[in-house]
Enzyme design. Structure first.
Site, PDB file in Angstrom:
ATOM      1  N   CYS A   2       1.874 -16.367  -2.548  1.00  0.00           N
ATOM      2  CA  CYS A   2       2.123 -17.829  -2.179  1.00  0.00           C
ATOM      3  C   CYS A   2       1.831 -19.302  -2.531  1.00  0.00           C
ATOM      4  O   CYS A   2       1.977 -19.341  -4.026  1.00  0.00           O
ATOM      5  CB  CYS A   2       0.040 -17.648  -0.848  1.00  0.00           C
ATOM      6  SG  CYS A   2       0.228 -17.119  -0.127  1.00  0.00           S
ATOM      7  N   ARG A  27       8.908 -17.102  -4.372  1.00  0.00           N
ATOM      8  CA  ARG A  27       8.080 -16.045  -4.103  1.00  0.00           C
ATOM      9  C   ARG A  27       7.871 -15.456  -2.867  1.00  0.00           C
ATOM     10  O   ARG A  27       7.229 -13.886  -3.052  1.00  0.00           O
ATOM     11  CB  ARG A  27       6.737 -17.105  -4.363  1.00  0.00           C
ATOM     12  CG  ARG A  27       6.645 -18.206  -6.165  1.00  0.00           C
ATOM     13  CD  ARG A  27       5.494 -18.484  -6.132  1.00  0.00           C
ATOM     14  NE  ARG A  27       4.903 -18.551  -6.332  1.00  0.00           N
ATOM     15  CZ  ARG A  27       3.654 -18.113  -7.661  1.00  0.00           C
ATOM     16  NH1 ARG A  27       4.968 -18.888  -8.907  1.00  0.00           N
ATOM     17  NH2 ARG A  27       2.573 -18.322  -7.285  1.00  0.00           N
ATOM     18  N   TRP A  74       2.061 -16.584   2.094  1.00  0.00           N
ATOM     19  CA  TRP A  74       2.677 -14.610   2.203  1.00  0.00           C
ATOM     20  C   TRP A  74       1.063 -14.236   3.076  1.00  0.00           C
ATOM     21  O   TRP A  74       0.262 -13.947   2.890  1.00  0.00           O
ATOM     22  CB  TRP A  74       3.014 -14.159   1.238  1.00  0.00           C
ATOM     23  CG  TRP A  74       3.361 -13.058   0.866  1.00  0.00           C
ATOM     24  CD1 TRP A  74       4.650 -12.323   1.148  1.00  0.00           C
ATOM     25  CD2 TRP A  74       2.712 -11.472   0.843  1.00  0.00           C
ATOM     26  NE1 TRP A  74       5.652 -10.964   1.389  1.00  0.00           N
ATOM     27  CE2 TRP A  74       4.077 -10.536   1.122  1.00  0.00           C
ATOM     28  CE3 TRP A  74       1.318 -11.032   0.908  1.00  0.00           C
ATOM     29  CZ2 TRP A  74       3.344  -9.453   0.909  1.00  0.00           C
ATOM     30  CZ3 TRP A  74       1.470  -9.877   0.334  1.00  0.00           C
ATOM     31  CH2 TRP A  74       1.958  -8.913   0.470  1.00  0.00           C
ATOM     32  N   ASN A 100      -4.019 -19.728  -2.708  1.00  0.00           N
ATOM     33  CA  ASN A 100      -3.602 -18.279  -2.827  1.00  0.00           C
ATOM     34  C   ASN A 100      -4.739 -17.452  -3.275  1.00  0.00           C
ATOM     35  O   ASN A 100      -5.835 -17.473  -4.181  1.00  0.00           O
ATOM     36  CB  ASN A 100      -2.413 -18.209  -3.655  1.00  0.00           C
ATOM     37  CG  ASN A 100      -1.512 -19.173  -3.960  1.00  0.00           C
ATOM     38  OD1 ASN A 100      -1.112 -19.455  -2.781  1.00  0.00           O
ATOM     39  ND2 ASN A 100      -0.436 -19.624  -4.678  1.00  0.00           N
ATOM     40  N   GLY A 101      -4.699 -16.530  -2.411  1.00  0.00           N
ATOM     41  CA  GLY A 101      -5.551 -15.193  -3.531  1.00  0.00           C
ATOM     42  C   GLY A 101      -6.274 -14.705  -1.777  1.00  0.00           C
ATOM     43  O   GLY A 101      -5.878 -14.659  -0.961  1.00  0.00           O
ATOM     44  N   GLU A 481      14.519   3.528 -10.372  1.00  0.00           N
ATOM     45  CA  GLU A 481      14.994   1.758 -10.208  1.00  0.00           C
ATOM     46  C   GLU A 481      15.971   1.765  -9.199  1.00  0.00           C
ATOM     47  O   GLU A 481      15.936   0.599  -8.907  1.00  0.00           O
ATOM     48  CB  GLU A 481      14.701   1.119 -11.519  1.00  0.00           C
ATOM     49  CG  GLU A 481      15.392   0.723 -11.488  1.00  0.00           C
ATOM     50  CD  GLU A 481      14.624  -1.490 -10.815  1.00  0.00           C
ATOM     51  OE1 GLU A 481      14.983  -2.636 -11.177  1.00  0.00           O
ATOM     52  OE2 GLU A 481      12.863  -1.150 -11.048  1.00  0.00           O
ATOM     53  N   LYS A 485      16.056  -0.523  -6.095  1.00  0.00           N
ATOM     54  CA  LYS A 485      16.446  -1.883  -5.353  1.00  0.00           C
ATOM     55  C   LYS A 485      17.145  -1.741  -4.391  1.00  0.00           C
ATOM     56  O   LYS A 485      17.273  -2.302  -3.837  1.00  0.00           O
ATOM     57  CB  LYS A 485      17.970  -2.056  -6.390  1.00  0.00           C
ATOM     58  CG  LYS A 485      16.822  -2.459  -8.008  1.00  0.00           C
ATOM     59  CD  LYS A 485      16.582  -3.764  -8.278  1.00  0.00           C
ATOM     60  CE  LYS A 485      14.826  -3.981  -7.711  1.00  0.00           C
ATOM     61  NZ  LYS A 485      14.480  -3.592  -8.535  1.00  0.00           N
ATOM     62  N   GLU A 488      15.008  -2.027  -1.909  1.00  0.00           N
ATOM     63  CA  GLU A 488      13.876  -3.203  -2.373  1.00  0.00           C
ATOM     64  C   GLU A 488      15.021  -4.481  -0.796  1.00  0.00           C
ATOM     65  O   GLU A 488      14.291  -5.988   0.326  1.00  0.00           O
ATOM     66  CB  GLU A 488      14.152  -4.298  -2.800  1.00  0.00           C
ATOM     67  CG  GLU A 488      12.817  -3.816  -4.203  1.00  0.00           C
ATOM     68  CD  GLU A 488      12.199  -4.088  -5.091  1.00  0.00           C
ATOM     69  OE1 GLU A 488      11.257  -4.493  -4.978  1.00  0.00           O
ATOM     70  OE2 GLU A 488      13.646  -3.900  -6.159  1.00  0.00           O
ATOM     71  N   HIS A 504      13.179  21.911  -5.530  1.00  0.00           N
ATOM     72  CA  HIS A 504      12.186  22.013  -5.328  1.00  0.00           C
ATOM     73  C   HIS A 504      11.628  20.964  -3.982  1.00  0.00           C
ATOM     74  O   HIS A 504      10.945  20.426  -3.794  1.00  0.00           O
ATOM     75  CB  HIS A 504      11.184  21.478  -5.439  1.00  0.00           C
ATOM     76  CG  HIS A 504      10.485  22.672  -7.787  1.00  0.00           C
ATOM     77  ND1 HIS A 504      11.210  23.911  -7.379  1.00  0.00           N
ATOM     78  CD2 HIS A 504      11.799  22.347  -8.532  1.00  0.00           C
ATOM     79  CE1 HIS A 504      11.306  24.078  -9.150  1.00  0.00           C
ATOM     80  NE2 HIS A 504      11.598  23.793  -9.807  1.00  0.00           N
ATOM     81  N   LYS A 603       7.866 -12.266  -4.812  1.00  0.00           N
ATOM     82  CA  LYS A 603       8.213 -11.865  -6.298  1.00  0.00           C
ATOM     83  C   LYS A 603       6.821 -12.067  -6.397  1.00  0.00           C
ATOM     84  O   LYS A 603       6.888 -10.694  -8.597  1.00  0.00           O
ATOM     85  CB  LYS A 603       8.601 -13.412  -6.829  1.00  0.00           C
ATOM     86  CG  LYS A 603       9.333 -13.348  -8.093  1.00  0.00           C
ATOM     87  CD  LYS A 603      10.621 -12.167  -8.052  1.00  0.00           C
ATOM     88  CE  LYS A 603      11.425 -12.764  -9.952  1.00  0.00           C
ATOM     89  NZ  LYS A 603      11.462 -11.197 -10.098  1.00  0.00           N
TER      90      LYS A 603
END
Length: 608
Positions: A2, A27, A74, A100-101, A481, A485, A488, A504, A603
């Site tokens: 947020c 963000r 958010w 925020n939180g 990674e 990507k 995401e 396996h 973000k």
């Protein structure tokens, strides 16, 4: 996550607030709103969706106000709807709060407030704060906010307005970043310096448990017991150009292409070629201490965790010290065994990641020394670690991290060199590492010249529904990674595995529709990964390989091979990940995805 921006002064607030929110769009958010003091009354406007929806709600006749605050949300508690968007108000319609939180005891507080006759209009935890402030508002707004905050458990960065004090914003912080922007005849509140950079470079960062009372003529700082505080003003050392796209279609592509320069910034002034060593001025850890540590724990989340895995390979091989890499989100809940001889390295691009901050505090509580690898100067983690390494990579706006990842690996390599020379690494070995590090920016430029090749490749695989990424040794984290990507930003399911682990379980998925991406440079496990490629080929899988320049053997068996320059094994992740970043980017673009602001992501993750 947020975003918060507030303004008190003599100019019209709405354009300043909206522009500030737009600087914070990166963000991640799902609704937006603002609160204004206009004609002595509180006016709240909010909307689900993007800031454009908020602007539409405002209409052509923008309210006149010189005091106001705005928020991008958010969603945590309550769906992303207009009624749950911030700001939230009290029963009287005179107090507004943005937050925020997470207020962890919100259900208990809500029940008590309902018993006292308060009526709630949303499903959020934040609205509890507005009603608590209403309950305690008998003197000043600052006193009411302080009293309300004594009742809550959880994390917050808040800003509060009241029509009873029309030229005042009260802000407070516990676990979620907040700052005061200092101007002349005007002042600001923000959760990120980008929101106020157009108006001031002078900021005061709030620390845990601190409050600020902001008016046009100045600001006062205090703790939650109303004890006055004095703090130094910090100067932001980057400008607006660094948070603009500079002609690129997306921030993500801009930041991928900035990696040669971001690596130069990590290395600048830190390599001693003749001595085969590194110079790190901000460690605040003596050579004697570092030479005597018996174990390193690296803790991080997401992409930073992957960088930590690369660091594990480096440190164990070069510095000959045991290393464990822990998810920060799990670290504090499993009673970790730490001693004064344990060095805990925390990695975070933003320096505000809630889980990583909690892990840092747990490590300090248990007596370990701490080292931060951070990009954002003045961030909470940067202020709380014993010492650290700043990346100096510049702001990273795209939600999917790119240049921060490679910069984190470079910083870990420099630290590995420093620690290795203190322990067992010879000067000749040190010089070899220094020379390889110095070559990285130029080598990255060579990889970036393959953009058209990767873009063409993306056309072939944009309709894939599953992709498997495989690597061995230090390039196993690169597989993780690369898969992250793709997930995401393109929303294609992808998984990263150690190549040998494919047998396996995951090998059951492979058929002619399954693309398999191998990270296969000519390193110490080259022969092994060749065998893994043959196993995939034998089952009809389509192979994309990242290989060392001049490799003809893998080219013969792969459907497509993308070449990277030769470097030391430990540094191949810096080069090998770039084609994977580009691959994910171009696939996402072709699929019409929102590359810079992928759905459901933020973000800076400032809640646990």
């Amino acid at each position: 996550m947020c975003g918060i921006v507030g303004y008190v002064g003599s100019r019209q607030a709405v354009p300043i607030l909206l522009q500030g929110l737009k600087r914070l769009e990166y963000r991640g958010y799902d609704s937006a709103g603002l609160a204004l003091i206009t004609d002595g009354h509180l006016k709240v406007v909010k909307a689900a969706g993007k800031i454009a929806q908020l602007e539409a709600q405002l209409g052509p006749h923008v309210p006149q106000a010189v005091t106001g605050m705005a928020h991008t949300r958010w969603a945590t508690h309550g769906a992303p709807t207009t009624r749950n968007a911030h700001p939230h108000t009290d029963c009287t319609g005179t107090v507004a709060v943005v937050h925020n939180g997470i207020i962890e005891n919100a259900p208990v507080l809500r029940a008590k407030l309902v018993e006292k006759g308060h009526t709630f209009a949303s499903d959020t935890d934040t609205e509890v704060l507005a009603h608590l402030i209403e309950e305690f508002y008998q003197g000043t707004l600052a006193e009411a906010v302080a009293a309300a905050l004594h009742e809550v458990e959880g994390t917050y960065g808040i800003a509060v307005l009241s029509s009873r004090e029309p030229d005042t914003i009260v802000a407070a912080r516990l676990g979620s970043p907040l700052l005061v922007g200092v101007g002349i005849g005007e002042n600001f509140i923000a959760s990120d310096p980008a929101a106020v950079l157009e108006h001031t470079r002078s900021v005061v960062y709030l620390d845990e448990g601190e409050m600020a009372v902001v008016t046009p003529s100045g600001y006062r700082l205090m703790d939650r017991q109303s004890v006055p505080l004095t703090k130094e003003i910090s100067q932001i050392d980057w400008d607006l150009a660094t948070v603009e796209r500079a002609g690129f279609p997306h921030f993500m592509l801009k930041e991928i292409c900035e990696q040669p320069e971001s690596i130069r910034n990590v290395l600048r002034g830190r390599l001693l070629e003749e001595e085969g060593a590194a110079k790190l001025g901000g460690l605040n850890l003596s050579d004697e201490y570092l030479a005597g540590i018996d174990r390193i724990v690296i803790t991080a989340c997401g992409t930073s965790w992957h960088a930590g895995l690369v660091g594990e390979y480096m440190l164990e091989e070069i510095a000959r010290i045991p290393v464990e890499v822990e998810y920060a989100s799990e670290f504090r809940y499993r009673s970790p065994i730490l001693t004064p001889k344990t060095l805990v390295i925390v990695i975070s691009q933003s320096g505000e990641t809630a889980d990583t901050l909690a892990a840092l505090r747990e490590a300090k509580r248990r007596g370990a020394r701490t080292l931060g690898i951070i990009n954002v100067v003045g961030s909470t983690i940067a202020r709380e670690v014993d010492g650290g390494i700043y990346l100096h990579a510049g702001p990273e706006i795209g939600v999917a991290s790119t240049k921060a990842f490679t910069s984190q690996i470079a910083a870990l390599a420099v630290f590995t060199l420093h620690l290795g020379r203190l322990r067992s690494l010879s000067i000749l070995q040190g010089r070899e590492i220094v020379q390889a590090l110095r070559m990285l920016p130029e080598q990255l430029e060579a990889v970036l010249r393959k953009q058209e090749e990767v873009e063409a490749l993306s056309e072939r695989f944009m309709r894939a529904t599953n992709v498997l990424y495989l690597g061995r040794g230090v390039n196993f984290p690169v597989a993780l990674e690369g898969a992250l990507k793709l997930k995401e930003i393109s929303y294609i399911h992808a998984e990263g595995y150690p190549a040998a682990e494919m047998k396996h379980g995951p090998i059951a998925l492979i058929d002619e529709l399954m693309p398999v991406v191998f990270i296969a440079p000519q390193d110490a496990v080259y022969a092994k990964i060749q065998s893994n490629i043959e196993e995939v080929r034998a089952r009809g899988g389509r192979v994309v390989a990242v290989v060392t320049e001049g490799d003809t053997a893998i080219r013969k068996v792969a459907d497509t091979a993308i070449e990277i320059p030769k470097t030391l094994d430990m540094l191949t992740p810096v080069l090998a990940v770039v084609p994977l970043q580009l691959f994910a980017y171009y696939i996402a673009v072709r699929r019409g995805c929102n590359v810079d602001q992928p759905r459901n992501l933020a973000k800076s993750v400032t809640v646990e």
